[in-house]
Design an enzyme around this catalytic site. Sequence first.
Site, PDB file in Angstrom:
ATOM      1  N   CYS A   2      79.204  62.320  85.945  1.00 61.07           N
ATOM      2  CA  CYS A   2      79.253  63.007  87.232  1.00 61.07           C
ATOM      3  C   CYS A   2      79.059  62.018  88.375  1.00 61.07           C
ATOM      4  O   CYS A   2      78.511  60.938  88.214  1.00 61.07           O
ATOM      5  CB  CYS A   2      78.214  64.120  87.337  1.00 61.07           C
ATOM      6  SG  CYS A   2      78.337  65.398  86.093  1.00 61.07           S
ATOM      7  N   ARG A  27      82.497  56.735  85.939  1.00 61.91           N
ATOM      8  CA  ARG A  27      81.364  57.425  85.343  1.00 61.91           C
ATOM      9  C   ARG A  27      81.802  58.517  84.367  1.00 61.91           C
ATOM     10  O   ARG A  27      81.006  59.001  83.573  1.00 61.91           O
ATOM     11  CB  ARG A  27      80.498  58.050  86.444  1.00 61.91           C
ATOM     12  CG  ARG A  27      79.872  57.031  87.379  1.00 61.91           C
ATOM     13  CD  ARG A  27      79.252  57.686  88.582  1.00 61.91           C
ATOM     14  NE  ARG A  27      78.062  58.445  88.236  1.00 61.91           N
ATOM     15  CZ  ARG A  27      76.817  58.001  88.346  1.00 61.91           C
ATOM     16  NH1 ARG A  27      76.610  56.771  88.776  1.00 61.91           N
ATOM     17  NH2 ARG A  27      75.795  58.758  88.042  1.00 61.91           N
ATOM     18  N   TRP A  74      81.267  66.177  84.926  1.00 61.74           N
ATOM     19  CA  TRP A  74      81.393  65.993  83.487  1.00 61.74           C
ATOM     20  C   TRP A  74      80.719  67.200  82.853  1.00 61.74           C
ATOM     21  O   TRP A  74      79.517  67.414  83.008  1.00 61.74           O
ATOM     22  CB  TRP A  74      80.706  64.700  83.063  1.00 61.74           C
ATOM     23  CG  TRP A  74      80.939  64.277  81.638  1.00 61.74           C
ATOM     24  CD1 TRP A  74      82.014  63.607  81.143  1.00 61.74           C
ATOM     25  CD2 TRP A  74      80.045  64.475  80.537  1.00 61.74           C
ATOM     26  NE1 TRP A  74      81.848  63.371  79.808  1.00 61.74           N
ATOM     27  CE2 TRP A  74      80.648  63.891  79.398  1.00 61.74           C
ATOM     28  CE3 TRP A  74      78.801  65.082  80.387  1.00 61.74           C
ATOM     29  CZ2 TRP A  74      80.053  63.900  78.154  1.00 61.74           C
ATOM     30  CZ3 TRP A  74      78.203  65.095  79.137  1.00 61.74           C
ATOM     31  CH2 TRP A  74      78.832  64.505  78.039  1.00 61.74           C
ATOM     32  N   ASN A  98      74.160  66.510  89.853  1.00 65.77           N
ATOM     33  CA  ASN A  98      74.200  65.734  88.617  1.00 65.77           C
ATOM     34  C   ASN A  98      72.947  66.062  87.827  1.00 65.77           C
ATOM     35  O   ASN A  98      71.856  66.127  88.404  1.00 65.77           O
ATOM     36  CB  ASN A  98      74.210  64.232  88.896  1.00 65.77           C
ATOM     37  CG  ASN A  98      75.483  63.756  89.545  1.00 65.77           C
ATOM     38  OD1 ASN A  98      76.454  64.494  89.656  1.00 65.77           O
ATOM     39  ND2 ASN A  98      75.475  62.511  89.992  1.00 65.77           N
ATOM     40  N   GLY A  99      73.076  66.222  86.515  1.00 66.06           N
ATOM     41  CA  GLY A  99      71.898  66.471  85.694  1.00 66.06           C
ATOM     42  C   GLY A  99      71.941  67.830  85.037  1.00 66.06           C
ATOM     43  O   GLY A  99      73.000  68.458  84.918  1.00 66.06           O
ATOM     44  N   GLU A 476      79.241  48.006  66.209  1.00 64.92           N
ATOM     45  CA  GLU A 476      79.818  47.970  67.549  1.00 64.92           C
ATOM     46  C   GLU A 476      81.340  48.040  67.504  1.00 64.92           C
ATOM     47  O   GLU A 476      81.968  48.732  68.310  1.00 64.92           O
ATOM     48  CB  GLU A 476      79.351  46.704  68.274  1.00 64.92           C
ATOM     49  CG  GLU A 476      80.086  46.375  69.561  1.00 64.92           C
ATOM     50  CD  GLU A 476      79.927  47.417  70.657  1.00 64.92           C
ATOM     51  OE1 GLU A 476      80.631  47.303  71.676  1.00 64.92           O
ATOM     52  OE2 GLU A 476      79.117  48.358  70.506  1.00 64.92           O
ATOM     53  N   LYS A 480      83.567  50.964  69.293  1.00 66.94           N
ATOM     54  CA  LYS A 480      84.642  50.708  70.256  1.00 66.94           C
ATOM     55  C   LYS A 480      85.923  51.418  69.837  1.00 66.94           C
ATOM     56  O   LYS A 480      86.615  52.025  70.654  1.00 66.94           O
ATOM     57  CB  LYS A 480      84.907  49.204  70.372  1.00 66.94           C
ATOM     58  CG  LYS A 480      83.934  48.459  71.230  1.00 66.94           C
ATOM     59  CD  LYS A 480      84.072  48.827  72.690  1.00 66.94           C
ATOM     60  CE  LYS A 480      82.817  48.467  73.452  1.00 66.94           C
ATOM     61  NZ  LYS A 480      81.677  49.333  73.178  1.00 66.94           N
ATOM     62  N   GLU A 483      85.627  55.201  70.234  1.00 66.79           N
ATOM     63  CA  GLU A 483      85.484  55.597  71.630  1.00 66.79           C
ATOM     64  C   GLU A 483      86.819  55.769  72.331  1.00 66.79           C
ATOM     65  O   GLU A 483      87.024  56.748  73.051  1.00 66.79           O
ATOM     66  CB  GLU A 483      84.660  54.538  72.403  1.00 66.79           C
ATOM     67  CG  GLU A 483      83.171  54.672  72.273  1.00 66.79           C
ATOM     68  CD  GLU A 483      82.448  53.643  73.128  1.00 66.79           C
ATOM     69  OE1 GLU A 483      81.479  54.019  73.817  1.00 66.79           O
ATOM     70  OE2 GLU A 483      82.848  52.459  73.118  1.00 66.79           O
ATOM     71  N   HIS A 499      76.975  51.494  47.730  1.00 67.29           N
ATOM     72  CA  HIS A 499      76.010  52.589  47.738  1.00 67.29           C
ATOM     73  C   HIS A 499      76.577  53.844  48.390  1.00 67.29           C
ATOM     74  O   HIS A 499      75.819  54.661  48.911  1.00 67.29           O
ATOM     75  CB  HIS A 499      74.721  52.161  48.436  1.00 67.29           C
ATOM     76  CG  HIS A 499      74.013  51.050  47.723  1.00 67.29           C
ATOM     77  ND1 HIS A 499      73.341  51.238  46.542  1.00 67.29           N
ATOM     78  CD2 HIS A 499      73.912  49.726  48.023  1.00 67.29           C
ATOM     79  CE1 HIS A 499      72.838  50.074  46.141  1.00 67.29           C
ATOM     80  NE2 HIS A 499      73.169  49.151  47.019  1.00 67.29           N
ATOM     81  N   LYS A 599      80.448  57.012  81.666  1.00 66.72           N
ATOM     82  CA  LYS A 599      79.951  55.641  81.746  1.00 66.72           C
ATOM     83  C   LYS A 599      78.434  55.603  81.848  1.00 66.72           C
ATOM     84  O   LYS A 599      77.776  54.801  81.192  1.00 66.72           O
ATOM     85  CB  LYS A 599      80.578  54.940  82.959  1.00 66.72           C
ATOM     86  CG  LYS A 599      80.195  53.474  83.106  1.00 66.72           C
ATOM     87  CD  LYS A 599      80.713  52.653  81.957  1.00 66.72           C
ATOM     88  CE  LYS A 599      80.483  51.163  82.169  1.00 66.72           C
ATOM     89  NZ  LYS A 599      80.810  50.386  80.965  1.00 66.72           N
TER      90      LYS A 599
END
Length: 604
Positions: A2, A27, A74, A98-99, A476, A480, A483, A499, A599
């Site tokens: 947001c 964001r 968002w 926002n929030g 990581e 990526k 995402e 395993h 973001k």
Amino acid sequence: MCGIVGVLGHHEVAPLLVEALKRLEYRGYDSAGIATVNNGKLDRRRAVGKLVNLSDLLVHEPLAGKAGIGHTRWATHGAATVANAHPHKAGSVAVVHNGIIENFRELREELAAAGHRFESETDTETVALLTRHHLDQGMPPVEAARTTLHRLEGAFALCFLFDGEDDLIIAARKGSPLAIGHGEGEMFVGSDAIALAPMTDRITYLEEGDWAVVTRTGAEIFDASDRRANRAETRIQIDSTRIEKAGYKHFMAKEIAEQPVVIADALRHYTSDMGLVLPADVDFKTLDRITMVACGTASYACHVARYWFEQIAGLPAEIDIASEFRYREPPLSERSWALFVSQSGETADTLAALRYAREKVAKIVSVINVPTSSIARESDLALPIMAGVEVGVASTKAFTCQLTVLALLALKAAVDRGRLTATELGAHLDALRSLPGLMNHTLSLSPQIAAIAEDLARAQDVLFLGRGPMFPMALEGALKLKEISYIHAEGYASGELKHGPIALIDADVPVIVLAPRDGLFDKTVSNMQEVMARHGKVLLISDAEGVAEAGAGTWRTLTLPDVPPVYAPILYAIPAQLLAYHTAIAKGTDVDQPRNLAKSVTVE
């Protein structure tokens, strides 16, 4: 996630609001809207999707006025629809938020009982309706907003705009960042200083619990107890070239390419010909452990750093995901530091974890990219990573800069604890200083990686494998890829393959092996051979010696330049990033703003 912007200006604010919101697109958002006051009348425009949809709407339905607020949403409560988009309007008040308002259900029931009707599924609408309720009772706007704020529980940054008030914005923050910008007879509000940068470089950051009465003559700030508060005005410097694509198709491509430069910047900031250049209070002599806390990509940087702190400095290191840290109620020691890593410096879970640890450890240290952020301001010591503005949602240059700063901290710990001589320290610093050149060489592999990505884009599932510090790099790399390409991907320690994950191996599951020719190379190759024996498609990423020794029979190979093994994770981040980027390009997904992601995650 947001974005908020508010303007009390001399000129029509609609174009200013939209332009400022564009600077907050990084964001993440799924709808947008603005509200203005013109000749005393409050009105708004909202649209689902990208800001271009709002811009198109404003062409056909212009919105005049020199006072206004804007928002990119968002979705949390309710789907991405016009009805759920901000600003929310109730009678003579409009609100952007926002929030998350945690007690919105209780407030909603109370308002419904008082005869108010709801038009959206959002928690934010309760703020607008509660303020309207107070206005209907005869309260003036400032008092109505103040009374509303004291009823809210949760995390929020809020801006209120009122019918008949073209020189008033009420701004408030609790758990979500908000800044006030100062102009010449103009005032601005933003959730991010980036949004305000074209309009002013004079910023006041609201502190936790603050609320402000903003007019064109200035801002009157009050703390959570309604006492007048003096908050410092600071000058910001944001390099506008860092928030432009500069000829690249995507911000992510630009930010991947910037890594040699920003890593060199970080090394210049923290080292000299004489050695390490860190603040005097970075002293590890009396510590018996360090606890590192972060979310997402930043947590994987901590996982890599754990190897450095323990192997180079002999300092025990613990890692926690920020969203779990305080709920686990971990015992902390006065002989330990708590280290918090965050790109934005506003990550809600990381900030909450910091506050949990504040009185329990010797020092709160943060590794951040925004020195004026909430996490930086609430730390005893904040160490900037020098990455510059990162716009792409999937972190790239911030990640490698985090690794670089964490490596330097581990070296300082090793020196303080008598584990490194001056000569040995010099060798480590030389190794780090070689990275920008090695990164440039690795970036030249982009066409080769793009060709591999064309095939990778057809996969449904992908596994990443690594051992030692390359294990978190496997995590990581998988993050990526999922995402931005939306391909299901998982990272595993190579030794864990047998395993469970080996059950997934077949000819349709690419397995990406990160394996520099280090002390664990032979073990990684053994695990890789297990994959190939089951007809798995292996992409081996190694150096020339590693590829020559183990490349036979693999699906593809990528040859990286030789790098001192201890710092291989920093270099090997680049092919992982480029694989994700080019795979997303091949699939046609939104590289810079992938679906459902933001973001800066400013809610739990």
